[in-house]
Design a protein around this motif. Structure first.
Motif, PDB file in Angstrom:
ATOM      1  N   THR A  49      18.520  -0.671   1.894  1.00 49.39           N
ATOM      2  CA  THR A  49      17.240  -1.341   2.143  1.00 49.39           C
ATOM      3  C   THR A  49      16.892  -2.267   0.990  1.00 49.39           C
ATOM      4  O   THR A  49      16.446  -3.399   1.196  1.00 49.39           O
ATOM      5  CB  THR A  49      16.123  -0.302   2.354  1.00 49.39           C
ATOM      6  OG1 THR A  49      16.424   0.468   3.514  1.00 49.39           O
ATOM      7  CG2 THR A  49      14.777  -0.979   2.529  1.00 49.39           C
ATOM      8  N   LEU A  74      10.364  -8.124   7.718  1.00 49.51           N
ATOM      9  CA  LEU A  74      10.871  -6.943   7.027  1.00 49.51           C
ATOM     10  C   LEU A  74      10.589  -5.681   7.843  1.00 49.51           C
ATOM     11  O   LEU A  74      11.475  -4.840   8.039  1.00 49.51           O
ATOM     12  CB  LEU A  74      10.219  -6.833   5.645  1.00 49.51           C
ATOM     13  CG  LEU A  74      10.540  -5.571   4.845  1.00 49.51           C
ATOM     14  CD1 LEU A  74      12.008  -5.528   4.471  1.00 49.51           C
ATOM     15  CD2 LEU A  74       9.663  -5.487   3.597  1.00 49.51           C
ATOM     16  N   CYS A  75       9.349  -5.536   8.323  1.00 46.66           N
ATOM     17  CA  CYS A  75       8.983  -4.357   9.114  1.00 46.66           C
ATOM     18  C   CYS A  75       9.802  -4.287  10.401  1.00 46.66           C
ATOM     19  O   CYS A  75      10.233  -3.202  10.812  1.00 46.66           O
ATOM     20  CB  CYS A  75       7.489  -4.369   9.434  1.00 46.66           C
ATOM     21  SG  CYS A  75       6.457  -4.034   7.999  1.00 46.66           S
ATOM     22  N   VAL A  78      13.120  -2.831   9.583  1.00 47.57           N
ATOM     23  CA  VAL A  78      13.088  -1.398   9.307  1.00 47.57           C
ATOM     24  C   VAL A  78      12.965  -0.611  10.603  1.00 47.57           C
ATOM     25  O   VAL A  78      13.649   0.394  10.805  1.00 47.57           O
ATOM     26  CB  VAL A  78      11.932  -1.048   8.337  1.00 47.57           C
ATOM     27  CG1 VAL A  78      11.815   0.459   8.163  1.00 47.57           C
ATOM     28  CG2 VAL A  78      12.152  -1.715   6.984  1.00 47.57           C
ATOM     29  N   SER A 111       8.475  -1.004   2.866  1.00 45.92           N
ATOM     30  CA  SER A 111       9.671  -0.471   3.499  1.00 45.92           C
ATOM     31  C   SER A 111       9.720   1.056   3.391  1.00 45.92           C
ATOM     32  O   SER A 111      10.021   1.754   4.365  1.00 45.92           O
ATOM     33  CB  SER A 111      10.915  -1.090   2.870  1.00 45.92           C
ATOM     34  OG  SER A 111      12.080  -0.523   3.407  1.00 45.92           O
ATOM     35  N   THR A 115       9.288   3.510   6.556  1.00 48.09           N
ATOM     36  CA  THR A 115      10.426   4.393   6.824  1.00 48.09           C
ATOM     37  C   THR A 115       9.972   5.847   6.921  1.00 48.09           C
ATOM     38  O   THR A 115      10.400   6.590   7.810  1.00 48.09           O
ATOM     39  CB  THR A 115      11.506   4.248   5.736  1.00 48.09           C
ATOM     40  OG1 THR A 115      12.000   2.903   5.745  1.00 48.09           O
ATOM     41  CG2 THR A 115      12.667   5.204   5.970  1.00 48.09           C
TER      42      THR A 115
END
Length: 198
Positions: A49, A74-75, A78, A111, A115
């Motif tokens: 990551t 980014l989200c 993930v 992140s 997660t």
């Protein structure tokens, strides 16, 4: 020369982060040797990551991307990597800019918390939503909030409860890099708030 020194500094920080991550993983292994495969998988996923975040930050196509769009991408990465299909992630961030160092830390924070939500807040195929928001406070600080509408702390396993799990210790360490503080509230789901100076 300045850019080279900054790059050296960032690489050194990242290596220190990886070393700390491996040290924390080693302590978990000492306590529970049978969990070695899962612990190593967690460490590998976190390092991957971090690499993905850095590739994004140093992609020429991302240089002028607003922070909101950057965090939304980014989200989405993930969530996609988690394999969950019933969970969405939204981002609400004002027009704001951060230097590359702080944006890296904020990216890793988002992140990590997203997660954790994906791993613990939506068991047994439960659907839901994760919301990431950032707002300016009147005292020159900012508040970053990552909230989910999952099961909340009462139904989370012990290693996911704030203060117990590796992910939570990582969040605390990243918040300190921003000279900020972390608080959590479990009502309908779990909200993690990081307040830090702008």
């Amino acid at each position: 020369r300045t850019m080279f020194e900054e790059l050296q500094h960032r690489v050194a920080n990242n290596m220190a982060f990886v070393a700390s991550l491996l040290n924390m993983s080693r302590r978990r292994l000492s306590a529970d040797p049978a969990a070695a495969p899962a612990i190593l998988d967690d460490a590998r996923n976190r390092i991957e990551t971090m690499a993905r975040i850095h590739r994004r930050l140093h992609d020429p196509n991302q240089v002028d991307l607003p922070v909101r769009a950057y965090l939304q991408d980014l989200c989405a990465d993930v969530v996609e990597a988690s394999g969950l299909t019933g969970v969405s992630c939204t981002v609400d961030v004002p027009e704001i800019t951060f230097d590359i160092r702080r944006l890296t830390t904020i990216s890793m924070l988002v992140s990590e918390v997203v997660t954790n939500s994906l791993k613990h807040a939506f068991p047994a195929g439960r659907t839901g939503r994760i919301a990431v928001s950032l707002r300016r406070l009147d005292d020159g600080r900012a508040e970053l909030t990552i909230a989910d509408d999952g099961v909340g702390l009462a139904e989370m396993p012990d290693d996911a409860v704030p203060g117990h799990g590796l992910g939570n210790r990582i969040v605390e360490a990243l918040a300190r890099q921003l000279k900020g503080s972390v608080s959590r509230q479990s009502d309908s789901g779990l909200a993690t708030r990081i307040v830090f100076p702008l």
